[in-house]
Design an enzyme around this catalytic site. Sequence first.
Site, short mmCIF file in Angstrom:
data_model
loop_
_atom_site.label_atom_id
_atom_site.label_comp_id
_atom_site.label_asym_id
_atom_site.label_seq_id
_atom_site.Cartn_x
_atom_site.Cartn_y
_atom_site.Cartn_z
N CYS A 30 0.84 -1.20 0.00
CA CYS A 30 0.00 0.00 0.00
C CYS A 30 0.88 1.25 0.00
CB CYS A 30 -0.98 -0.05 1.16
SG CYS A 30 -2.43 0.96 0.89
N HIS A 76 -3.52 -5.05 0.62
CA HIS A 76 -2.85 -5.58 1.81
C HIS A 76 -2.93 -7.11 1.80
CE1 HIS A 76 -2.40 -1.77 4.10
NE2 HIS A 76 -3.40 -1.40 3.34
N GLU A 130 -1.44 -9.20 3.48
CA GLU A 130 -1.25 -9.81 4.80
C GLU A 130 -2.55 -10.30 5.44
OE1 GLU A 130 -0.78 -6.66 4.06
OE2 GLU A 130 -1.31 -5.27 5.69
N1 GLN Z 1 -1.90 6.67 2.94
C1 GLN Z 1 -2.00 5.91 1.75
C2 GLN Z 1 -3.40 6.00 1.12
O1 GLN Z 1 -4.34 6.37 1.76
C3 GLN Z 1 -1.66 4.47 2.03
C4 GLN Z 1 -2.66 3.79 2.91
C5 GLN Z 1 -2.17 2.48 3.45
O2 GLN Z 1 -0.99 2.18 3.39
N2 GLN Z 1 -3.06 1.69 4.00
O3 GLN Z 1 -3.55 5.66 -0.04
#
Ligand code: GLN
Length: 607
Positions: free
Chosen positions: A400, A527, A529
Amino acid sequence: MKYVLVTGGVVSGLGKGVTASSIGVVLKACGFRVTTIKIDPYLNTDAGTMSPFEHGEVFVLDDGGEVDLDLGNYERFLDIKLTRDNNITTGKIYQVVPHITDEIQDWIERVAMNPVDGKEGPPDVCVIELGGTIGDKIFSPHNDSGILDAGDIESMPFIEALGQFSYRVGPGNFCLVHVSLVPVLNVVGEQKTKPTQHSVRGLRGLGLAPDILACRSTEPLEDHVKAKLSQFCHVPMSNIVNLHDVTNIWHIPLLLRDQKAHEAILKVLELQYSGKVPREPKLAEWTKRATKFDNLKTPVKIAMVGKYTGLSDSYLSVIKALSHASVFMERKLVVEWVPSCDLEDSAAKETPESHIKAWKLLKAADGILVPGGFGDRGVQGKILAAKYARENDVPYLGICLGMQIAVIEFARSVMKLRGANSTEFDPATTSPCVIFMPEGSKTHMGATMRLGSRRTYFHISGCKSAKLYGNAHYVDERHRHRYEVNPEMVPDFERAGLSFVGKDESGSRMEIIELPSHKFFIGAQFHPEYKSRPGKPSPLFLGLVAAASGQLESLLRSCNVANPNSTKACTNGVVSSKPRLYSNGHLKKPLNSLVNGYYANGNGIPI
Ligand code: GLN
């Protein structure tokens, strides 16, 4: 429908979540279908707005629910898929009706009926975990005064509702497991039963009588201590199970089985003659994995470059996913926590020792992981980590924010766009390579987040990530973000050598990046994970650990790679290569203390 309620007394942090999950595992191993509910008596509607550095990570479900990390434990241990309704909070209940105790009971009954294992029809047993401690509190990390804190007051409607609920469903359908602590006084080494006695008395005073006591202790309980607990807490000896410290949490279901906890629970639930119960719960896979974990010797060092935090739970699912992958690749996971701020040039002047230490840890790592995150603190340090990984052919996984970081770094260093940035960190950037992209309607610009399970299609079939996902055409993974790679700049990036191998169905959202010329350099907007399971590690984590331990090629060659979207269970024997030490010359450094079965570096953060 049968219910097992798990409460906790004496102190928080006793492992109530793992106990509840393990009870579920044992009941599942007996042939029952199990669902779970976590009750968090706080006033927030969900965990989405809570700081992961105070409360632990926000776990994201398929339906986009932002929930307590215990639901992650349930999903991993039981291999199920829960919904946002499986996490009850005071805020959610109050949104619904004023008759709070009735609504809590109705909610539990309603949600318990939903299948969570992909099969049809209602589950057999619902394990409910009540967050917080009830009964007599001695101390907790947050409140050592021994008096009621806000959490206890918030719990009251739930305790009342659960007391009524046990009466509503009647005997034979409700089993209360109370997790308590049996501490040892160091001077005399005596196991003390008083805290548990107090806690049980407090519980009874609140209208809940425990059927089973799960006693946490460092060493196995002595027989006379068990006898004393039985006598003073009015719980039969056969219903007292002892969860003493173990080398890794996968032993907990085995401990429960060894002490015949399933027999005690099934007896209370009047399920012992249901015809479903095998003589022994089938836990061969768990036994194999728990033993394998204990015998891993060859380390693999992964640098986690994130915000400095004293609370390792803020990255719990990432650590679990790394652990699943490491066990699969037969490596002992060593997580090196690298505070991203310390990598920055400014730290060289302000905190030179931390700066040197952070770079030493980063350079000694076999692989680098930049996890998700919000806010601009430490972003420059993460960019430096991605640059180091890219330039030195060190395996890199960006999740992300970690993917967005890799894109920004590539734009700055390779494409010479010095001012490249995400509009999250610099709204006026001249090269906005990561931009705010609200999900859906343009009228809902505000706090819209792209949440939950979304599909990613592979566009380059021979790429590493597609292979890792078992040559799938698409994957469903969970999201939680607001910003995305600027689609207008994608052609420029591709010309410069960055490959966007995974995109959403519209083709305009970049989901997976890869550097084809690099040993392993992958970033994912989602994500992965959250869907990793013991025995079924997340493919991208598996790729990172394999690359970091010199096993990527053999892993990619083997066709039967773990795929969370396939029902095919991954067998641990598919990787044919002999374990090989991937040495960067720093492996002789002594490893630090073992906490919960993982090694951690010495910068004060237990994992
Ligand atoms: N801050 C970034 C976004 O909102 C990444 C978010 C995250 O890593 N969950 O896109």
